[in-house]
Design a protein around this motif. Structure first.
Motif, PDB file in Angstrom:
ATOM      1  N   VAL A  87       0.951  -1.213  -0.147  1.00 15.33           N
ATOM      2  CA  VAL A  87       0.053   0.107  -0.036  1.00 15.33           C
ATOM      3  C   VAL A  87       0.970   1.419  -0.005  1.00 15.33           C
ATOM      4  O   VAL A  87       0.584   2.234  -0.685  1.00 15.33           O
ATOM      5  N   GLU A  88       1.921   1.151   0.698  1.00 15.51           N
ATOM      6  CA  GLU A  88       2.846   2.635   0.655  1.00 15.51           C
ATOM      7  C   GLU A  88       3.621   2.746  -0.544  1.00 15.51           C
ATOM      8  O   GLU A  88       3.496   3.721  -0.897  1.00 15.51           O
ATOM      9  N   ALA A  89       3.979   1.652  -1.142  1.00 17.73           N
ATOM     10  CA  ALA A  89       4.626   1.642  -2.642  1.00 17.73           C
ATOM     11  C   ALA A  89       3.519   2.133  -3.604  1.00 17.73           C
ATOM     12  O   ALA A  89       3.843   3.007  -4.471  1.00 17.73           O
ATOM     13  N   ALA A  90       2.452   1.852  -3.570  1.00 12.44           N
ATOM     14  CA  ALA A  90       1.151   2.269  -4.400  1.00 12.44           C
ATOM     15  C   ALA A  90       0.882   3.693  -4.077  1.00 12.44           C
ATOM     16  O   ALA A  90       0.750   4.498  -5.005  1.00 12.44           O
ATOM     17  N   LYS A  91       1.104   4.047  -2.872  1.00 10.70           N
ATOM     18  CA  LYS A  91       0.743   5.479  -2.416  1.00 10.70           C
ATOM     19  C   LYS A  91       2.041   6.416  -3.011  1.00 10.70           C
ATOM     20  O   LYS A  91       1.613   7.488  -3.658  1.00 10.70           O
ATOM     21  N   GLY A  92       3.219   5.741  -2.870  1.00  7.34           N
ATOM     22  CA  GLY A  92       4.256   6.593  -3.558  1.00  7.34           C
ATOM     23  C   GLY A  92       4.132   6.942  -4.835  1.00  7.34           C
ATOM     24  O   GLY A  92       4.609   7.932  -5.349  1.00  7.34           O
ATOM     25  N   LEU A  93       3.971   5.762  -5.503  1.00  8.67           N
ATOM     26  CA  LEU A  93       3.760   5.931  -6.921  1.00  8.67           C
ATOM     27  C   LEU A  93       2.832   6.993  -7.210  1.00  8.67           C
ATOM     28  O   LEU A  93       3.018   7.860  -8.371  1.00  8.67           O
ATOM     29  N   ARG A  94       1.722   6.774  -6.765  1.00 12.21           N
ATOM     30  CA  ARG A  94       0.373   7.676  -6.957  1.00 12.21           C
ATOM     31  C   ARG A  94       0.805   9.067  -6.820  1.00 12.21           C
ATOM     32  O   ARG A  94       0.435  10.088  -7.724  1.00 12.21           O
ATOM     33  N   ASP A  95       1.560   9.599  -5.746  1.00 12.29           N
ATOM     34  CA  ASP A  95       1.741  10.796  -5.293  1.00 12.29           C
ATOM     35  C   ASP A  95       2.856  11.357  -6.207  1.00 12.29           C
ATOM     36  O   ASP A  95       2.833  12.483  -6.658  1.00 12.29           O
ATOM     37  N   PHE A  96       3.785  10.511  -6.600  1.00 13.45           N
ATOM     38  CA  PHE A  96       4.783  10.899  -7.377  1.00 13.45           C
ATOM     39  C   PHE A  96       4.132  11.200  -8.838  1.00 13.45           C
ATOM     40  O   PHE A  96       4.416  11.955  -9.606  1.00 13.45           O
ATOM     41  N   ALA A  97       3.326  10.419  -9.308  1.00  8.81           N
ATOM     42  CA  ALA A  97       2.771  10.514 -10.602  1.00  8.81           C
ATOM     43  C   ALA A  97       1.715  12.043 -10.830  1.00  8.81           C
ATOM     44  O   ALA A  97       1.404  12.673 -11.631  1.00  8.81           O
ATOM     45  N   LYS A  98       1.085  12.230  -9.546  1.00 11.00           N
ATOM     46  CA  LYS A  98       0.344  13.570  -9.542  1.00 11.00           C
ATOM     47  C   LYS A  98       1.308  14.629  -9.555  1.00 11.00           C
ATOM     48  O   LYS A  98       0.658  15.683 -10.309  1.00 11.00           O
ATOM     49  N   ALA A  99       2.549  14.666  -9.101  1.00  9.47           N
ATOM     50  CA  ALA A  99       3.480  15.651  -9.272  1.00  9.47           C
ATOM     51  C   ALA A  99       4.043  15.776 -10.573  1.00  9.47           C
ATOM     52  O   ALA A  99       4.589  16.827 -10.985  1.00  9.47           O
ATOM     53  N   ASN A 100       4.229  14.510 -10.786  1.00  6.11           N
ATOM     54  CA  ASN A 100       4.852  14.366 -12.389  1.00  6.11           C
ATOM     55  C   ASN A 100       4.202  13.484 -13.250  1.00  6.11           C
ATOM     56  O   ASN A 100       4.040  12.178 -13.522  1.00  6.11           O
ATOM     57  N   PRO A 101       3.089  14.237 -14.087  1.00  3.08           N
ATOM     58  CA  PRO A 101       2.206  13.430 -15.030  1.00  3.08           C
ATOM     59  C   PRO A 101       2.817  12.600 -16.089  1.00  3.08           C
ATOM     60  O   PRO A 101       1.893  11.651 -16.514  1.00  3.08           O
ATOM     61  N   THR A 102       4.114  12.841 -16.174  1.00  2.00           N
ATOM     62  CA  THR A 102       4.791  11.961 -17.346  1.00  2.00           C
ATOM     63  C   THR A 102       4.679  10.517 -16.802  1.00  2.00           C
ATOM     64  O   THR A 102       5.041   9.670 -17.799  1.00  2.00           O
ATOM     65  N   LEU A 103       4.817  10.438 -15.636  1.00  4.19           N
ATOM     66  CA  LEU A 103       5.031   9.014 -14.931  1.00  4.19           C
ATOM     67  C   LEU A 103       3.414   8.348 -15.200  1.00  4.19           C
ATOM     68  O   LEU A 103       2.507   8.918 -14.531  1.00  4.19           O
ATOM     69  N   VAL A 104       3.121   7.133 -16.036  1.00 10.52           N
ATOM     70  CA  VAL A 104       2.162   6.628 -16.067  1.00 10.52           C
ATOM     71  C   VAL A 104       1.986   5.208 -15.501  1.00 10.52           C
ATOM     72  O   VAL A 104       3.046   4.414 -15.696  1.00 10.52           O
ATOM     73  N   ILE A 105       1.139   4.971 -14.773  1.00 10.68           N
ATOM     74  CA  ILE A 105       0.879   3.833 -13.864  1.00 10.68           C
ATOM     75  C   ILE A 105      -0.039   2.836 -14.903  1.00 10.68           C
ATOM     76  O   ILE A 105      -1.369   3.320 -14.931  1.00 10.68           O
ATOM     77  N   LYS A 106       0.668   1.936 -15.358  1.00 13.38           N
ATOM     78  CA  LYS A 106      -0.247   0.961 -16.152  1.00 13.38           C
ATOM     79  C   LYS A 106      -0.990  -0.268 -15.564  1.00 13.38           C
ATOM     80  O   LYS A 106      -2.003  -0.708 -16.134  1.00 13.38           O
ATOM     81  N   GLY A 107      -0.523  -0.669 -14.531  1.00 15.84           N
ATOM     82  CA  GLY A 107      -1.059  -1.904 -13.946  1.00 15.84           C
ATOM     83  C   GLY A 107      -0.032  -2.707 -12.934  1.00 15.84           C
ATOM     84  O   GLY A 107       1.197  -1.866 -12.855  1.00 15.84           O
TER      85      GLY A 107
END
Length: 220
Positions: A87-107
């Motif tokens: 959960v913490e890792a998913a939160k970290g990726l989500r928060d980073f993607a919000k600040a950096n929209p070029t990061l796309v979480i695909k699955g």
């Protein structure tokens, strides 16, 4: 890439899949080297963020027993192999993607089950392991406090009764002898009064009147 190097790379990725609690696939197109470094630091010990080649990742996923992964492996791919709290890792990726929209979480994949981007987002919205453990500990302490109160309540009542008895015994020691003393003296008082009445001298006039009455009642 030489065949031996390719096999070694596939084996390394497959081992990362097998040793991880889960993995999240991302497309990092447009991120700078510094931003990738910042992302790795933000994940910390929760995940190992590695850039991979799609062809090697496909082979590694099959070797690790993961199916249906191929369609996610498109474009520049980097995988977050989660070692710590998922959960913490998913939160970290989500928060980073919000600040950096070029990061796309695909699955990703969790315990062998494939997750799409929406499911990863739901995973990130969950409470972390530390928060859940804190709530569990709080609930356990509350239950323990209630149990201690219930166990101690009868003892406290007994202590109050014992204290009241002690105070009463100091006022009237006969209570400790089964309630004798004052009540017994009260019961014996009528008998003592009767004995005193029998022993008391009679008035002088009462006997003479009695004898006169007797003479009047005698015949002739």
């Amino acid at each position: 890439m030489a065949r031996a190097d390719k096999q070694a790379a596939v084996a390394e990725i497959a081992e990362s899949f097998s040793d991880s609690a889960g993995a999240v696939l991302t497309e990092y197109r447009g991120l700078t080297v510094k931003e990738l470094q910042d992302l790795r630091r933000s994940l910390g010990a929760n995940a190992n963020y590695a850039v991979v080649k799609n062809t090697l990742a496909k082979l590694a996923a099959k070797e690790a027993g993961i199916e249906g992964f191929d369609e996610l492996l498109t474009g520049p791919t980097a995988i977050a192999f989660i070692k710590g709290d998922v959960v913490e890792a998913a939160k970290g990726l989500r928060d980073f993607a919000k600040a950096n929209p070029t990061l796309v979480i695909k699955g990703g994949v969790l315990d062998g089950a494939l997750l799409d981007a929406k499911e990863i987002a739901k995973l990130a919205d969950l409470e972390s392991r530390e928060v859940l453990l804190g709530k569990l500990a709080g609930a356990m302490l509350a239950s323990l406090s209630q149990a201690v109160y219930l166990l101690n309540a009868p003892l406290a009542q007994a202590a109050r009764l014992a204290g009241a008895l002690e105070a009463k015994a100091q006022e009237d020691p006969s209570i400790l002898a089964g309630g004798a003393g004052t009540p017994a003296a009260a019961e014996e008082a009528p008998a003592a009064d009767e004995a005193a009445a029998e022993e008391a001298p009679r008035p002088r006039g009462c006997c003479r009147r009695g004898r006169r009455a007797d003479r009047r009642l005698r015949p002739g």
